[in-house]
Design an enzyme around this catalytic site. Structure first.
Site, PDB file in Angstrom:
ATOM      1  N   GLU A 189      -7.404  18.350 -35.355  1.00 48.20           N
ATOM      2  CA  GLU A 189      -8.692  17.744 -34.993  1.00 48.20           C
ATOM      3  C   GLU A 189      -8.533  16.767 -33.837  1.00 48.20           C
ATOM      4  O   GLU A 189      -9.370  16.699 -32.938  1.00 48.20           O
ATOM      5  CB  GLU A 189      -9.298  17.017 -36.201  1.00 48.20           C
ATOM      6  CG  GLU A 189      -9.747  17.972 -37.299  1.00 48.20           C
ATOM      7  CD  GLU A 189     -10.247  17.217 -38.524  1.00 48.20           C
ATOM      8  OE1 GLU A 189     -10.966  16.221 -38.373  1.00 48.20           O
ATOM      9  OE2 GLU A 189      -9.895  17.625 -39.642  1.00 48.20           O
ATOM     10  N   THR A 219     -14.582  38.258 -32.271  1.00 50.04           N
ATOM     11  CA  THR A 219     -15.421  37.913 -31.118  1.00 50.04           C
ATOM     12  C   THR A 219     -16.671  37.278 -31.714  1.00 50.04           C
ATOM     13  O   THR A 219     -17.118  37.694 -32.796  1.00 50.04           O
ATOM     14  CB  THR A 219     -15.827  39.146 -30.279  1.00 50.04           C
ATOM     15  OG1 THR A 219     -16.624  40.004 -31.096  1.00 50.04           O
ATOM     16  CG2 THR A 219     -14.608  39.918 -29.789  1.00 50.04           C
ATOM     17  N   ASN A 278       0.812  -1.217   0.000  1.00 52.11           N
ATOM     18  CA  ASN A 278       0.000   0.000   0.000  1.00 52.11           C
ATOM     19  C   ASN A 278       0.849   1.272   0.000  1.00 52.11           C
ATOM     20  O   ASN A 278       0.564   2.212  -0.738  1.00 52.11           O
ATOM     21  CB  ASN A 278      -0.961  -0.005   1.195  1.00 52.11           C
ATOM     22  CG  ASN A 278      -1.936  -1.168   1.117  1.00 52.11           C
ATOM     23  OD1 ASN A 278      -2.036  -1.824   0.085  1.00 52.11           O
ATOM     24  ND2 ASN A 278      -2.653  -1.424   2.198  1.00 52.11           N
ATOM     25  N   SER A 287      -7.023  12.155 -48.047  1.00 50.10           N
ATOM     26  CA  SER A 287      -8.277  11.423 -47.936  1.00 50.10           C
ATOM     27  C   SER A 287      -8.164  10.180 -48.800  1.00 50.10           C
ATOM     28  O   SER A 287      -7.529  10.196 -49.857  1.00 50.10           O
ATOM     29  CB  SER A 287      -9.416  12.309 -48.427  1.00 50.10           C
ATOM     30  OG  SER A 287     -10.480  11.509 -48.890  1.00 50.10           O
ATOM     31  N   ASN A 329      -5.931  17.389 -44.940  1.00 48.96           N
ATOM     32  CA  ASN A 329      -6.711  17.566 -43.713  1.00 48.96           C
ATOM     33  C   ASN A 329      -5.832  17.878 -42.498  1.00 48.96           C
ATOM     34  O   ASN A 329      -4.721  17.379 -42.391  1.00 48.96           O
ATOM     35  CB  ASN A 329      -7.535  16.312 -43.426  1.00 48.96           C
ATOM     36  CG  ASN A 329      -8.546  16.031 -44.526  1.00 48.96           C
ATOM     37  OD1 ASN A 329      -9.059  16.971 -45.152  1.00 48.96           O
ATOM     38  ND2 ASN A 329      -8.805  14.775 -44.794  1.00 48.96           N
ATOM     39  N   LYS A 373      -4.366   4.054 -12.209  1.00 52.13           N
ATOM     40  CA  LYS A 373      -3.195   4.035 -13.096  1.00 52.13           C
ATOM     41  C   LYS A 373      -3.518   4.196 -14.577  1.00 52.13           C
ATOM     42  O   LYS A 373      -2.896   5.003 -15.269  1.00 52.13           O
ATOM     43  CB  LYS A 373      -2.405   2.753 -12.865  1.00 52.13           C
ATOM     44  CG  LYS A 373      -1.687   2.802 -11.540  1.00 52.13           C
ATOM     45  CD  LYS A 373      -1.052   1.487 -11.181  1.00 52.13           C
ATOM     46  CE  LYS A 373      -0.870   1.423  -9.680  1.00 52.13           C
ATOM     47  NZ  LYS A 373      -2.160   1.400  -8.951  1.00 52.13           N
ATOM     48  N   TYR A 427      -6.314   2.217   2.298  1.00 55.95           N
ATOM     49  CA  TYR A 427      -6.200   1.626   0.970  1.00 55.95           C
ATOM     50  C   TYR A 427      -7.403   0.753   0.647  1.00 55.95           C
ATOM     51  O   TYR A 427      -7.890  -0.010   1.489  1.00 55.95           O
ATOM     52  CB  TYR A 427      -4.922   0.782   0.841  1.00 55.95           C
ATOM     53  CG  TYR A 427      -4.793   0.171  -0.551  1.00 55.95           C
ATOM     54  CD1 TYR A 427      -4.249   0.898  -1.595  1.00 55.95           C
ATOM     55  CD2 TYR A 427      -5.279  -1.101  -0.819  1.00 55.95           C
ATOM     56  CE1 TYR A 427      -4.179   0.368  -2.877  1.00 55.95           C
ATOM     57  CE2 TYR A 427      -5.218  -1.649  -2.101  1.00 55.95           C
ATOM     58  CZ  TYR A 427      -4.658  -0.894  -3.127  1.00 55.95           C
ATOM     59  OH  TYR A 427      -4.590  -1.425  -4.404  1.00 55.95           O
ATOM     60  N   LYS A 453      -7.646  16.429 -51.112  1.00 52.55           N
ATOM     61  CA  LYS A 453      -7.790  16.807 -49.695  1.00 52.55           C
ATOM     62  C   LYS A 453      -6.461  16.893 -48.966  1.00 52.55           C
ATOM     63  O   LYS A 453      -5.554  16.107 -49.156  1.00 52.55           O
ATOM     64  CB  LYS A 453      -8.678  15.788 -48.958  1.00 52.55           C
ATOM     65  CG  LYS A 453     -10.146  15.900 -49.282  1.00 52.55           C
ATOM     66  CD  LYS A 453     -10.749  17.239 -48.899  1.00 52.55           C
ATOM     67  CE  LYS A 453     -11.045  17.325 -47.417  1.00 52.55           C
ATOM     68  NZ  LYS A 453     -12.149  16.461 -47.024  1.00 52.55           N
TER      69      LYS A 453
HETATM   70  N1  ARG Z   1      -1.524  -3.303  -7.597  1.00 53.35           N
HETATM   71  C1  ARG Z   1      -2.032  -2.624  -6.434  1.00 53.35           C
HETATM   72  C2  ARG Z   1      -2.463  -1.206  -6.822  1.00 53.35           C
HETATM   73  O1  ARG Z   1      -2.148  -0.821  -7.873  1.00 53.35           O
HETATM   74  C3  ARG Z   1      -0.969  -2.578  -5.397  1.00 53.35           C
HETATM   75  C4  ARG Z   1      -1.455  -2.533  -4.016  1.00 53.35           C
HETATM   76  C5  ARG Z   1      -2.149  -3.767  -3.659  1.00 53.35           C
HETATM   77  N2  ARG Z   1      -2.356  -3.858  -2.260  1.00 53.35           N
HETATM   78  C6  ARG Z   1      -3.154  -4.765  -1.726  1.00 53.35           C
HETATM   79  N3  ARG Z   1      -3.271  -4.791  -0.466  1.00 53.35           N
HETATM   80  N4  ARG Z   1      -3.820  -5.604  -2.475  1.00 53.35           N
HETATM   81  O2  ARG Z   1      -3.133  -0.523  -6.088  1.00 53.35           O
END
Ligand code: ARG
Length: 456
Positions: free
Chosen positions: A282, A147, A98, A269, A277, A317, A309, A275
């Site tokens: 975009e 504007t 954690n 295109s 583009n 992530k 946690y 074309k």
């Molecule tokens: N892979 C987990 C995360 O990204 C790591 C921590 C996991 N901890 C646990 N007690 N399962 O959060």
């Protein structure tokens, strides 16, 4: 654990990119354990040696990532134990995944946000170089300012490009302050409550270049503000890139014809051979939706979580990695697009010489003669209406009118309007030259801060 649950819960497929941060944090942890007499010097050096080998294995692609080992942290630790035996088994003393994951992610985010800011600074340089080429002083390229997307008053092209540079400078500023706020080490918080062993979180914090160690262990392992801030900063940066992109989409149309893209930075295109583009612009616009989605996704994940946690936090992530990857690409692609594009000075200036855009200058001319602005506004309004109704040029009508005359009519000549924008921060050459210096100074300050961060 069943195979299905393994696949469902594992994060190694995406979190393996934290490997450098994970090893860096483990090395700091091992050093602290040894310094505190919790592990022996021999164990410490066995850990360091094992990690050096793992570093090489991952770099050269021979490291075997195992889904059964769940995440980057367990994969690296298991390999370390293969290489260093009991010393490897001692590494996790006084530590939990954690605080480990929170530490690795903070290290990664600090580095990557610094790299993002570097690319923002590069794009700012590109905008300033284009602005320099367009000129800041007398005789520089000018264009219509808008504007409501209606022609309003002429502005220098450099002024317009610099407007984007200023908003990007705010982005770098925000990124720097977010990095500073997030630069706190959670290592030593353990699972949630610290340890009974004499660990010293301040030592590992210092070793990893953090500003300080955490104060509250529960907060340390549950805090993902730094991810949310990173995602917000990228989302707002993305909104700025989107607005910039939208303008380039317009500018490169036949209808505007203000700019032309280099072949290397535009696409064709599959069906229409003529074309060209502005796909980069975009996509800068399109990807901003994704950045906002990543931010709102994370905030939604976080909002219901009790301390400390929870596995939900693993969902921090992918949005972070995605936003960082995509914004880096967007920044570099836009830099390339703008630095290789060419401006059509004649089209821009012709559009800016639209006589009606001198209307405000006529009114301000009357103000200088002592006429109240509202009244002057009405007089010019009448003249404009006459011009639209009769098709006669505003210049000719002003020249023939008793109220205006020769000197007022001169204000309507091509190129005069932009030079009348003289007030501080305005769009003409006089404030333009001042702005150029202010911009230089602001960029220098930002570059300096950036270099300090890069050195961490
Ligand atoms: N892979 C987990 C995360 O990204 C790591 C921590 C996991 N901890 C646990 N007690 N399962 O959060």
């Amino acid at each position: 654990m069943s195979e299905l649950v393994q696949r469902y819960t594992a994060s190694v497929l995406f979190d393996k990119r934290l490997w450098q941060a994970d090893i860096t944090a483990s090395l700091a942890h091992a050093e602290m354990l040894s310094h505190q007499g919790i592990i022996s010097k021999e164990d410490h050096s066995a850990i360091a040696q094992g990690m050096a080998q793992i570093w090489t294995e991952i770099e050269n692609g021979s490291f075997e990532w195992k889904l059964a080992l769940e995440d980057v942290h367990l994969n690296i630790e298991a390999r370390l134990t293969q290489l260093a035996g009991d010393a490897g088994k001692r590494l996790h003393t006084g530590r939990s995944r954690n605080d480990q994951v929170a530490t690795a992610l903070r290290l990664w985010t600090r580095r990557e946000l610094t790299l993002v800011a570097g690319r923002v600074l590069d794009l700012i340089d590109v905008l300033v170089a284009s602005a320099d080429a367009a000129g800041w002083g007398k005789g520089s390229i000018y264009m219509p300012g808008y504007t409501h997307l209606q022609r309003a008053q002429p502005v220098q092209l450099s002024h317009h490009l610099a407007a984007h540079a200023w908003s990007l400078l705010r982005d770098t500023d925000r990124i720097f302050s977010a990095i500073d706020r997030g630069n706190i080490s959670p290592l030593g918080a353990g699972a949630l409550a610290g340890s009974s062993l004499p660990i010293d979180p301040s030592l590992t914090a210092k070793e990893m270049g953090f500003r300080a160690a955490f104060v509250n262990s529960l907060d340390a392992v549950s805090d993902r503000d730094f991810v949310a801030e990173a995602l917000f900063n990228i989302a707002l940066l993305g909104v700025h890139l989107s607005r910039l992109g939208e303008e380039w989409v317009l500018w490169t149309t036949e209808e505007f014809g203000f700019a032309k893209l280099d072949d290397a930075y535009s696409t064709g295109s599959s069906m229409l051979p003529q074309k060209k583009n502005a796909d980069i612009a975009e996509l800068a616009r399109g990807k901003s939706g994704r950045f906002i989605g990543n931010l709102t996704g994370l905030l939604t994940t976080l909002k219901g979580l009790p301390l400390a946690y929870n596995r939900d936090l693993q969902e921090d992530k992918e949005p972070l990695f995605d936003s960082v990857n995509q914004v880096k690409l967007a920044l570099s692609a836009l830099s390339g697009m703008i630095s290789t594009a060419t401006f059509n000075k004649d089209r821009m200036q012709l559009a800016a010489d639209d006589q009606l855009m001198a209307a405000t200058d006529l009114a301000e001319w009357m103000v200088r003669k002592g006429i109240p602005f509202r009244q002057a506004h009405a007089h010019v309004g009448e003249l404009v209406q006459q011009s639209i109704k009769t098709g006669k040029l505003l210049h000719d009508l002003a020249l023939a009118s008793e109220l205006f005359g020769k000197f007022a009519a001169e204000l309507i000549a091509p190129g005069v309007g932009v030079s009348m924008r003289t007030s501080p921060g305005g769009a003409g050459p006089v404030p333009g030259e001042v702005q150029r210096q202010q911009l230089e100074l602001a960029i220098e300050v930002a570059r300096g801060e950036w270099e300090d961060l890069l050195a961490i």
